[in-house]
Structures are given as C-alpha cells and as structure tokens.
Enzyme design. Structure first.
Site, PDB file in Angstrom:
ATOM      1  N   GLY A  64      -0.460   8.361  -5.925  1.00 53.08           N
ATOM      2  CA  GLY A  64       0.656   7.686  -6.574  1.00 53.08           C
ATOM      3  C   GLY A  64       0.366   7.246  -7.983  1.00 53.08           C
ATOM      4  O   GLY A  64       1.145   6.482  -8.567  1.00 53.08           O
TER       5      GLY A  64
ATOM      6  N   SER B 104       0.866  -1.174   0.000  1.00 56.24           N
ATOM      7  CA  SER B 104       0.000   0.000   0.000  1.00 56.24           C
ATOM      8  C   SER B 104       0.901   1.221   0.000  1.00 56.24           C
ATOM      9  O   SER B 104       1.835   1.298   0.809  1.00 56.24           O
ATOM     10  CB  SER B 104      -0.908   0.012   1.234  1.00 56.24           C
ATOM     11  OG  SER B 104      -1.798   1.093   1.187  1.00 56.24           O
ATOM     12  N   GLU B 105       0.645   2.164  -0.893  1.00 58.72           N
ATOM     13  CA  GLU B 105       1.573   3.279  -1.059  1.00 58.72           C
ATOM     14  C   GLU B 105       1.660   4.171   0.168  1.00 58.72           C
ATOM     15  O   GLU B 105       2.582   4.987   0.278  1.00 58.72           O
ATOM     16  CB  GLU B 105       1.188   4.117  -2.278  1.00 58.72           C
ATOM     17  CG  GLU B 105      -0.104   4.887  -2.116  1.00 58.72           C
ATOM     18  CD  GLU B 105      -0.482   5.616  -3.386  1.00 58.72           C
ATOM     19  OE1 GLU B 105      -0.744   6.824  -3.295  1.00 58.72           O
ATOM     20  OE2 GLU B 105      -0.528   4.989  -4.454  1.00 58.72           O
ATOM     21  N   ASN B 106       0.709   4.040   1.122  1.00 59.61           N
ATOM     22  CA  ASN B 106       0.804   4.841   2.334  1.00 59.61           C
ATOM     23  C   ASN B 106       1.776   4.254   3.352  1.00 59.61           C
ATOM     24  O   ASN B 106       1.890   4.772   4.455  1.00 59.61           O
ATOM     25  CB  ASN B 106      -0.579   5.050   2.969  1.00 59.61           C
ATOM     26  CG  ASN B 106      -1.335   3.754   3.185  1.00 59.61           C
ATOM     27  OD1 ASN B 106      -1.256   2.844   2.364  1.00 59.61           O
ATOM     28  ND2 ASN B 106      -2.075   3.658   4.264  1.00 59.61           N
TER      29      ASN B 106
ATOM     30  N   SER C 118       8.177   4.343   0.407  1.00 56.31           N
ATOM     31  CA  SER C 118       7.186   3.681  -0.426  1.00 56.31           C
ATOM     32  C   SER C 118       7.366   4.072  -1.884  1.00 56.31           C
ATOM     33  O   SER C 118       7.332   3.220  -2.787  1.00 56.31           O
ATOM     34  CB  SER C 118       5.780   4.051   0.053  1.00 56.31           C
ATOM     35  OG  SER C 118       4.792   3.360  -0.687  1.00 56.31           O
TER      36      SER C 118
END
Length: 216
Positions: A128, A46-48, A88
């Site tokens: 993203g 997950s990009e977070n 990330s």
C-alpha cells in the site's frame, strides 16, 4: 539497530498522534506503536483489513489469524472492525486516514519517499506504499538513520524509485527528528547523545537547525 532504539522511535512517533485520529501503521518499526500510546484513543489501521489494533498479545494469547502488516501477532480493541483489502484501500484512497506511519528506504531533502523497491533486487509486492503516500493526510517516516550498508537514508536526491510525488511531513530516526518544508530539511529534535556535527556526517542531505529550537 537495537530493539531499544526501535522502541525509542515508536514512542516518539506516538507523541505525534492525537485522540480520535485514524492512523495507518506500515511494516517494521511502525507496528511497535500500539504498545506505546499510553492513554491516547487512536484508531490504528492495518492495510490487511483491520481498524482498531490493540497492544501486542502475550505468548498465551497469540492468534495468528490476527496479524499486522508485518505479519506479527496483534490484538483487537473493543469495537474494532475487520474488512477485506478493497474496503481497506477505499479508506486509504478516500482520504480517511489522518496519519500514515511508514518505513523508508530513502527520503530526500524535501520529504519525497522511496519505500517499495531496491534497484536490481526482486520486488515482492508494492503493497500500500503508493496509496498511503497519496491518500493519507499526514505522513511520518519511522526509520533507522542508516541503511544496513551504512549509507544514509536521508539523502539529497533519491536513487531508489519514488513512491509518489507527495512528501512526508516528518522523519523520526534513532538519532533525531526532522521536518520537511518547501525549503528543505529542518532538524527539530535530537534523540541520542550525538552532536549536530556528528549527525551531519551520517546524513546525506543538508539540514537547517536553530540551537534555540532544538530539544534534546
């Protein structure tokens, strides 16, 4: 779109994943995928700031400090890693993501994606989208076939802002699976009880297909 149709899309996309892959899950339908991987050992990002997303927790074990890109509660697999957004995006921009599963506002007949802005509407944040389009080794779009206004999402030419020149490899909707090539869109699988002619009527781009190759 019903929840059962969203789940159908998530299950079909999960079939495209292989053991050992690092897979980024975008907002929306992609975040359902952790519940439908079966025995596959995939590293979900997950990009977070998480690598190692696990299945959705039950109500008694929800921890809102652990959320997906859609801000939905998730769990962590054994060995999962937490990190900040800069790390990330180092993973994403550095080419370390094997597959990105993204939603889309539109996809054109060659796989170019628009998934970050609707003309005339407030932009909440790019997120993203552009980095994933540029950096992931493979891109799969998981999306409803029609937008909320019943306009086709698969179109001949984008009318929304593009997310980048890089093209998607595949589109999975509740009705069908398409792959994109330099020659355009190819229908490779039908997922509902829709006919090919009915599918053409609700699709904004011409697609090719082979009756012998289409699986239903």
């Amino acid at each position: 779109m019903s929840q059962s149709e969203r789940i159908k899309i998530a299950k079909r996309v999960a079939k495209e994943m292989s053991d050992g892959e690092v897979v980024n899950l975008g907002v929306g339908i992609p975040t359902l995928i952790p519940d439908y991987l079966g025995d596959k050992k995939v590293f979900l990002q997950s990009e977070n700031g998480l690598l190692g997303i696990g299945p959705t927790p039950d109500k008694e074990h929800i921890n809102m400090d652990l959320i997906s890109a859609s801000k939905k509660p998730i769990t962590m697999e054994i060995g999962a890693s937490l990190f900040d957004s800069s790390d990330s995006f180092v993973m994403i921009r550095g080419g370390h993501v094997d597959m990105a599963v993204l939603g889309a506002l539109q996809v054109d007949q060659y796989g170019e994606i628009a998934n970050w802005a609707v003309p005339g509407k407030t932009i909440l944040g790019v997120g993203g989208a552009m980095d994933l389009v540029a950096g992931a080794k493979r891109i799969v779009i998981a999306s409803r076939h029609l937008a909320k206004d019943d306009s086709p999402k698969l179109v001949e030419k984008l009318t929304f802002p593009s997310s980048g020149v890089r093209k998607a490899d595949m589109l999975v909707t509740e009705h069908a699976v398409f792959k994109f090539t330099d020659n355009g869109t190819e229908l490779i699988e039908i997922l509902s009880d829709i006919s090919v002619n009915e599918l053409k009527e609700i699709t904004g781009a011409v697609f090719t297909y082979s009756n012998e190759k289409i699986s239903t």
